[in-house]
Design a protein around this motif. Structure first.
Motif, short mmCIF file in Angstrom:
data_model
loop_
_atom_site.label_atom_id
_atom_site.label_comp_id
_atom_site.label_asym_id
_atom_site.label_seq_id
_atom_site.Cartn_x
_atom_site.Cartn_y
_atom_site.Cartn_z
N ASP A 16 0.84 -1.19 0.00
CA ASP A 16 0.00 0.00 0.00
C ASP A 16 0.88 1.25 0.00
OD1 ASP A 16 -2.38 1.41 -0.03
OD2 ASP A 16 -2.55 1.46 2.15
N GLU A 17 0.47 2.24 -0.76
CA GLU A 17 1.14 3.53 -0.90
C GLU A 17 2.57 3.38 -1.44
OE1 GLU A 17 0.77 5.56 2.82
OE2 GLU A 17 -1.41 5.62 2.68
N SER A 18 2.77 2.43 -2.34
CA SER A 18 4.09 2.25 -2.94
C SER A 18 4.22 3.11 -4.19
CB SER A 18 4.33 0.78 -3.27
OG SER A 18 3.37 0.31 -4.16
N VAL A 19 5.47 3.42 -4.54
CA VAL A 19 5.78 4.20 -5.73
C VAL A 19 6.57 3.30 -6.67
CG1 VAL A 19 6.94 6.25 -6.64
CG2 VAL A 19 5.85 6.33 -4.40
N VAL A 20 6.08 3.16 -7.91
CA VAL A 20 6.74 2.32 -8.90
C VAL A 20 7.04 3.15 -10.13
CG1 VAL A 20 5.64 0.21 -8.07
CG2 VAL A 20 4.54 1.52 -9.87
N ASP A 21 7.96 2.64 -10.98
CA ASP A 21 8.31 3.38 -12.19
C ASP A 21 7.83 2.70 -13.46
OD1 ASP A 21 10.04 1.27 -12.08
OD2 ASP A 21 11.86 2.45 -12.36
N GLU A 22 7.10 1.60 -13.33
CA GLU A 22 6.58 0.89 -14.50
C GLU A 22 5.06 1.02 -14.55
OE1 GLU A 22 7.99 -3.10 -14.61
OE2 GLU A 22 10.07 -2.50 -14.26
N SER A 23 4.51 0.89 -15.75
CA SER A 23 3.06 1.06 -15.90
C SER A 23 2.28 -0.24 -15.71
CB SER A 23 2.74 1.65 -17.27
OG SER A 23 3.16 0.77 -18.28
N THR A 55 -8.03 -2.61 -0.30
CA THR A 55 -7.74 -1.49 -1.19
C THR A 55 -6.30 -1.06 -0.99
OG1 THR A 55 -10.03 -0.75 -1.10
CG2 THR A 55 -8.41 0.84 -1.86
N LYS A 56 -5.60 -0.84 -2.10
CA LYS A 56 -4.21 -0.40 -2.08
C LYS A 56 -4.07 0.82 -2.99
CE LYS A 56 -2.40 -4.42 -0.37
NZ LYS A 56 -1.29 -4.66 0.49
N THR A 57 -3.13 1.67 -2.68
CA THR A 57 -2.83 2.83 -3.52
C THR A 57 -1.42 2.67 -4.05
OG1 THR A 57 -4.25 4.21 -2.15
CG2 THR A 57 -2.71 5.33 -3.60
N VAL A 58 -1.26 2.82 -5.37
CA VAL A 58 0.06 2.71 -6.00
C VAL A 58 0.24 3.93 -6.89
CG1 VAL A 58 1.50 1.36 -7.57
CG2 VAL A 58 -0.01 0.20 -5.96
N ILE A 59 1.40 4.54 -6.79
CA ILE A 59 1.71 5.73 -7.57
C ILE A 59 2.76 5.37 -8.61
CG2 ILE A 59 2.65 8.07 -7.50
CD1 ILE A 59 1.51 8.20 -4.63
N VAL A 60 2.50 5.76 -9.86
CA VAL A 60 3.47 5.52 -10.94
C VAL A 60 4.21 6.83 -11.16
CG1 VAL A 60 3.77 4.95 -13.36
CG2 VAL A 60 2.03 3.78 -12.03
N HIS A 61 5.53 6.77 -11.01
CA HIS A 61 6.39 7.93 -11.22
C HIS A 61 7.55 7.46 -12.07
CE1 HIS A 61 9.09 11.27 -10.38
NE2 HIS A 61 8.01 11.94 -10.04
N PRO A 62 7.62 7.87 -13.35
CA PRO A 62 8.61 7.31 -14.26
C PRO A 62 10.06 7.62 -13.92
CG PRO A 62 7.44 9.12 -15.30
CD PRO A 62 6.78 8.87 -13.98
N LYS A 63 10.33 8.75 -13.28
CA LYS A 63 11.70 9.10 -12.93
C LYS A 63 11.95 8.68 -11.48
CE LYS A 63 11.73 13.17 -15.88
NZ LYS A 63 11.83 14.62 -15.90
N PRO A 64 13.15 8.20 -11.19
CA PRO A 64 13.44 7.84 -9.80
C PRO A 64 13.40 9.09 -8.91
CG PRO A 64 15.39 7.60 -11.19
CD PRO A 64 14.25 7.94 -12.09
#
Length: 163
Positions: A64-71, A132-141
Motif C-alpha cells: 500500500d502507498e508504494s511508488v513504482v516506475d513501470e506502468s 484497497t491499495k494505492t500505487v503511484i506511478v512515477h517514471p523518474k526515480p
C-alpha cells in the motif's frame, strides 16, 4: 424523637450504600471496556510486514502507498482454493481465479500518477472480502545517485603545496 433520628440515619446509610454500589459497578464496567480497547489497539498495531490481510484474503504485492516506475504491476496474494478474484484498477476490472493452493496472481495496467487498486474475493458460499491499495506511478526515480567523482564540488578539491 430518638426514633426519627435513628430512622433518618438508617435511611441515609442505606442510600449511601446504594450510591457506593452503583459507582463501584460503573467503575468496573469502564475498566473492563478500557482493557478490551487496549487489547484491540495492540492487535491493530501488531506489525504485519508487507502482507495485508482482511479475513481470509491476504495480498502480498503491491504494498500500500508504494511508488513504482513501470506502468504494469503484478498483484499477488492468497485466498481459499478456487475462489474468484476481481481486481479493479481505477474502475477497470481484471478477473482471475485462485489455484488449488489458494494463490493468485494477475498482471494489471496502471495509469500515470495515482492508482487505486481494489481486490475483491468471492467464494462459492457467497463470502466476500475486500482490500484497497494505492500505487503511484512515477517514471523518474525520486532519488538519484551520483558517481563518487562527481560528489565533491570544485571548491572542495585540495591542492598540495611543497616547501
Amino acid at each position: 424523637m430518638q426514633k426519627e433520628v435513628f430512622l433518618a440515619i438508617l435511611i441515609g446509610l442505606v442510600m449511601g450504600l446504594f450510591i457506593t454500589f452503583g459507582v463501584y459497578q460503573a467503575r468496573q464496567s469502564n475498566d473492563q471496556e478500557a482493557a478490551i480497547d487496549v487489547q484491540e489497539l495492540e492487535q491493530e498495531l501488531e506489525p504485519t510486514s508487507s502482507i495485508e490481510k482482511t479475513g481470509k484474503l491476504a495480498v502480498y504485492n503491491p504494498e500500500d502507498e508504494s511508488v513504482v516506475d513501470e506502468s504494469t504491476i503484478r498483484v499477488t496474494g492468497k485466498i481459499e482454493a478456487k475462489d474468484y478474484i476481481v481486481i479493479y484498477v481505477n474502475d477497470k476490472p481484471y478477473i482471475t481465479q485462485a489455484d488449488e493452493t489458494g494463490n493468485f496472481s494477475q498482471e494489471v495496467e496502471l495509469d500515470q500518477s495515482s492508482n487505486i487498486i481494489t481486490i475483491h474475493s468471492i467464494n462459492e458460499d457467497g463470502e466476500k472480502y475486500e482490500l484497497t491499495k494505492t500505487v503511484i506511478v512515477h517514471p523518474k526515480p525520486l532519488i538519484t545517485t551520483q558517481p563518487e567523482a562527481e560528489k565533491a564540488s570544485a571548491s572542495a578539491k585540495t591542492e598540495t603545496k611543497s616547501n
